[in-house]
Scaffold this motif. Structure first.
Motif, PDB file in Angstrom:
ATOM      1  N   ASN A 176       0.870  -1.447   0.309  1.00  0.00           N
ATOM      2  CA  ASN A 176       0.037   0.086  -0.178  1.00  0.00           C
ATOM      3  C   ASN A 176       0.913   1.266   0.152  1.00  0.00           C
ATOM      4  N   HIS A 177       1.986   1.306   0.557  1.00  0.00           N
ATOM      5  CA  HIS A 177       2.520   2.916   0.506  1.00  0.00           C
ATOM      6  C   HIS A 177       3.587   2.588  -0.499  1.00  0.00           C
ATOM      7  N   LEU A 178       3.977   1.421  -0.734  1.00  0.00           N
ATOM      8  CA  LEU A 178       4.288   1.621  -2.657  1.00  0.00           C
ATOM      9  C   LEU A 178       3.298   2.385  -4.019  1.00  0.00           C
ATOM     10  N   ARG A 179       2.303   1.185  -3.341  1.00  0.00           N
ATOM     11  CA  ARG A 179       1.276   1.822  -4.427  1.00  0.00           C
ATOM     12  C   ARG A 179       1.519   3.191  -4.559  1.00  0.00           C
ATOM     13  N   ALA A 180       0.685   3.476  -3.023  1.00  0.00           N
ATOM     14  CA  ALA A 180       0.583   5.618  -2.461  1.00  0.00           C
ATOM     15  C   ALA A 180       1.489   6.137  -3.442  1.00  0.00           C
ATOM     16  N   ALA A 181       3.123   5.762  -3.490  1.00  0.00           N
ATOM     17  CA  ALA A 181       3.898   6.961  -3.566  1.00  0.00           C
ATOM     18  C   ALA A 181       3.915   6.826  -4.948  1.00  0.00           C
ATOM     19  N   SER A 209      -5.653   2.911   0.568  1.00  0.00           N
ATOM     20  CA  SER A 209      -5.978   4.208   2.005  1.00  0.00           C
ATOM     21  C   SER A 209      -5.361   5.790   1.523  1.00  0.00           C
ATOM     22  N   ALA A 210      -6.240   5.995   2.038  1.00  0.00           N
ATOM     23  CA  ALA A 210      -5.366   7.939   2.154  1.00  0.00           C
ATOM     24  C   ALA A 210      -4.945   7.903   3.537  1.00  0.00           C
ATOM     25  N   ALA A 235     -13.154   8.573 -10.502  1.00  0.00           N
ATOM     26  CA  ALA A 235     -11.967   8.603  -9.254  1.00  0.00           C
ATOM     27  C   ALA A 235     -13.016   8.122  -8.486  1.00  0.00           C
ATOM     28  N   LEU A 236     -13.074   7.690  -6.867  1.00  0.00           N
ATOM     29  CA  LEU A 236     -13.893   8.338  -5.922  1.00  0.00           C
ATOM     30  C   LEU A 236     -12.920   8.216  -4.844  1.00  0.00           C
ATOM     31  N   VAL A 237     -13.794   9.251  -3.758  1.00  0.00           N
ATOM     32  CA  VAL A 237     -13.482   9.651  -2.259  1.00  0.00           C
ATOM     33  C   VAL A 237     -14.157   8.978  -1.398  1.00  0.00           C
ATOM     34  N   LEU A 238     -13.418   8.225  -0.707  1.00  0.00           N
ATOM     35  CA  LEU A 238     -14.278   7.546   0.511  1.00  0.00           C
ATOM     36  C   LEU A 238     -14.478   7.103   1.829  1.00  0.00           C
ATOM     37  N   TRP A 239     -15.380   7.915   2.457  1.00  0.00           N
ATOM     38  CA  TRP A 239     -14.633   7.569   3.917  1.00  0.00           C
ATOM     39  C   TRP A 239     -15.965   6.995   4.764  1.00  0.00           C
ATOM     40  N   CYS A 240     -15.711   6.691   6.181  1.00  0.00           N
ATOM     41  CA  CYS A 240     -16.704   6.411   6.615  1.00  0.00           C
ATOM     42  C   CYS A 240     -16.471   6.836   8.167  1.00  0.00           C
ATOM     43  N   ARG A 244      -6.202  11.893 -12.779  1.00  0.00           N
ATOM     44  CA  ARG A 244      -5.808  13.469 -12.135  1.00  0.00           C
ATOM     45  C   ARG A 244      -6.704  14.138 -11.691  1.00  0.00           C
ATOM     46  N   ARG A 245      -8.142  14.810 -12.976  1.00  0.00           N
ATOM     47  CA  ARG A 245      -9.108  15.444 -13.167  1.00  0.00           C
ATOM     48  C   ARG A 245     -10.273  14.965 -12.057  1.00  0.00           C
ATOM     49  N   SER A 246     -10.163  13.631 -12.597  1.00  0.00           N
ATOM     50  CA  SER A 246     -11.295  13.045 -11.157  1.00  0.00           C
ATOM     51  C   SER A 246     -11.463  12.830 -10.389  1.00  0.00           C
ATOM     52  N   HIS A 247      -9.916  12.706  -9.359  1.00  0.00           N
ATOM     53  CA  HIS A 247      -9.667  12.577  -8.061  1.00  0.00           C
ATOM     54  C   HIS A 247      -9.960  13.969  -7.659  1.00  0.00           C
ATOM     55  N   ARG A 248      -9.300  15.176  -8.453  1.00  0.00           N
ATOM     56  CA  ARG A 248      -9.547  16.779  -7.408  1.00  0.00           C
ATOM     57  C   ARG A 248     -11.328  16.677  -7.802  1.00  0.00           C
ATOM     58  N   GLN A 249     -11.713  16.602  -8.615  1.00  0.00           N
ATOM     59  CA  GLN A 249     -13.209  16.542  -8.478  1.00  0.00           C
ATOM     60  C   GLN A 249     -13.763  16.032  -7.364  1.00  0.00           C
ATOM     61  N   ALA A 250     -13.551  14.804  -7.900  1.00  0.00           N
ATOM     62  CA  ALA A 250     -14.291  13.799  -6.110  1.00  0.00           C
ATOM     63  C   ALA A 250     -13.539  14.480  -5.106  1.00  0.00           C
ATOM     64  N   GLN A 251     -12.703  14.713  -5.387  1.00  0.00           N
ATOM     65  CA  GLN A 251     -12.243  15.750  -3.643  1.00  0.00           C
ATOM     66  C   GLN A 251     -12.392  16.479  -3.463  1.00  0.00           C
ATOM     67  N   LEU A 252     -13.282  17.523  -4.526  1.00  0.00           N
ATOM     68  CA  LEU A 252     -14.373  18.806  -4.489  1.00  0.00           C
ATOM     69  C   LEU A 252     -15.570  18.310  -3.653  1.00  0.00           C
ATOM     70  N   VAL A 253     -16.040  17.520  -3.844  1.00  0.00           N
ATOM     71  CA  VAL A 253     -17.033  17.073  -3.779  1.00  0.00           C
ATOM     72  C   VAL A 253     -17.226  16.328  -2.719  1.00  0.00           C
ATOM     73  N   ARG A 254     -15.662  15.849  -2.054  1.00  0.00           N
ATOM     74  CA  ARG A 254     -16.080  15.360  -0.507  1.00  0.00           C
ATOM     75  C   ARG A 254     -16.304  16.932   0.274  1.00  0.00           C
ATOM     76  N   ALA A 255     -15.500  17.595  -0.361  1.00  0.00           N
ATOM     77  CA  ALA A 255     -14.891  19.137   1.024  1.00  0.00           C
ATOM     78  C   ALA A 255     -16.460  19.576   1.217  1.00  0.00           C
TER      79      ALA A 255
END
Length: 416
Positions: free
Chosen positions: A167-172, A241-242, A203-208, A284-295
């Motif tokens: 996960n660390h390698l993938r995240a990097a 995982s973030a 892209a998705l951002v998920l949290w719980c 990249r862009r889809s991820h930024r959109q997902a982050q903005l939705v999360r905000a």
């Protein structure tokens, strides 16, 4: 044949049966391994893994045979090195733990068949044959129960360590792509991530919330794969995982057409989705959109879990305008006046006016969308303008944006 003396015990007879098989250990091993390869498809790996399986089978059979031959209590037996290494290797290759458990059960069954054949071939009276089989069954069962616990512990420890390292390698790698480096080797990174970077990406951002009853990241990853199946992913989704309660994911698609909206099938999972976009820039862009939705969802703080896509009309604008929520709140109140209150009646008026303006100020279209009578829409629009305190013709764009912010941020931007 086994000669039975007057003083022979059942244990002695069992040892004699097993001794005859020690000389045929290679044959017993090969037969058992063949059954495992046939019955447990997940164990059919490359030549190296197959050889390690053979060593594992041979070591376990030799160990349990030694315990029977020499009367060694199972709790005094040491787990074979090959058995522990095989468990580690399966964990590293993401082979399910269930496959490992099944292998021990099926292998035990096959070895018992071989032992029973040898008992039948021995010159023992029927009662002694039953007693010998019962003795061997008891010892082998205790051994399988004991060794299964040993290898599962090793498997889980290695799985956790390996997953964390990977996960660390993938995240990097992922953060390198998100950083916008134009010099990245797309194909090399795609190979490292095992993910097609040249596809369309959702892209998705998920949290719980934190839970004492479940592994949060496992819940999030499972939700990603379920949604990926629902949208017809062309390949396996990418999940990382973030933090302990948050995950980032990308679902590879053939195109951006026909994508069903995210749902809230799991009431404990919040999901913010970008829009399907192509290539590395789309990643990249889809991820930024997902982050903005999360905000937006986080700022709104509705309490109940939600699943929202950046494709929702006006959501991206609301996210950008909400960068300074305190200033946005003041501005909304200046634009809407008393209409920007948290009162339920004002909420109905705002929603009617918002839909009316989005529909090109068509009472008929708004009535159809809201499932209201034409006259009801007309009345509510007039009442909303009255609550605002002035006409909307001169600053209709401001009004529409202010209503949009109220729709998405709710109580976070309204006057109580």
């Amino acid at each position: 044949m086994i000669e039975r003396g007057a003083g022979d015990s059942v244990a002695d007879s069992a040892a004699a049966v097993v001794t005859r098989l020690v000389a045929k250990l290679d044959e017993v091993t090969a037969r058992t391994q063949a059954v495992l390869m046939e019955e447990v498809a997940d164990l059919r790996g490359d030549a190296q893994l197959v050889q390690l399986m053979r060593d594992n089978v041979a070591a376990n059979i030799d160990t349990v045979f030694s315990a029977i031959r020499h009367g060694i209590p199972v709790e005094h037996v040491e787990a074979p090195t090959a058995a522990l290494e095989y468990a580690r290797r399966l964990a590293q290759r993401d082979v399910a733990a269930n496959a490992l458990v099944r292998a021990y059960r099926i292998g035990h069954q096959e070895v018992l068949k071989i032992l029973l054949e040898e008992i039948r071939a021995a010159e023992l009276d029927p009662q002694r044959r039953l007693d010998v089989f019962d003795e061997i069954l008891a010892v082998t069962f205790r051994y399988i129960d004991w060794i299964s616990q040993q290898v599962l512990t090793i498997y889980q420890d290695e799985h956790d360590r390996w997953q964390q390292s990977r996960n660390h390698l993938r995240a990097a790698e992922i953060r390198g792509v998100l950083a916008g480096d134009d010099d990245i080797d797309v194909d090399a990174v795609a190979a490292a991530l095992r993910y097609p970077l040249r596809a369309h990406h959702l892209a998705l951002v998920l949290w719980c919330e934190e839970s004492a009853e479940q592994d949060e990241l496992t819940v999030l990853e499972r939700h990603v794969h379920e949604y990926a199946a629902a949208v017809g992913a062309r390949d396996r989704a990418l999940f990382v995982s973030a933090d302990r309660l948050t995950g980032w994911a990308w679902i590879p698609l053939e195109s951006d057409r026909g994508i069903p909206p995210p749902d809230t099938a799991n009431p404990s999972v919040n999901l913010a989705a970008g829009q399907p976009l192509p290539g590395v820039d789309g990643f990249r862009r889809s991820h930024r959109q997902a982050q903005l939705v999360r905000a937006v969802l986080t700022a709104a703080g509705t309490g109940a879990a939600r699943a929202v896509s950046a494709a929702e009309p006006g959501l991206m604008l609301a996210g950008l305008a909400g960068g300074n929520l305190a200033e946005a709140r003041v501005w909304v109140h200046e634009v809407l006046g008393p209409l920007a209150s948290a009162d339920a009646r004002d909420e109905r008026l705002r929603e009617t006016l918002r839909v009316f303006l989005r529909a090109g100020q068509s009472f008929t279209a708004a009535a159809g969308e809201l499932h209201l009578h034409f006259n009801s829409v007309k009345y509510r629009v007039a009442r909303a303008i009255e609550r605002r305190g002035r006409p909307i013709a001169a600053d209709v764009l401001d009004v529409e944006v202010a209503l949009l912010l109220c729709h998405w941020y709710g109580d976070a931007i309204l006057r109580s």
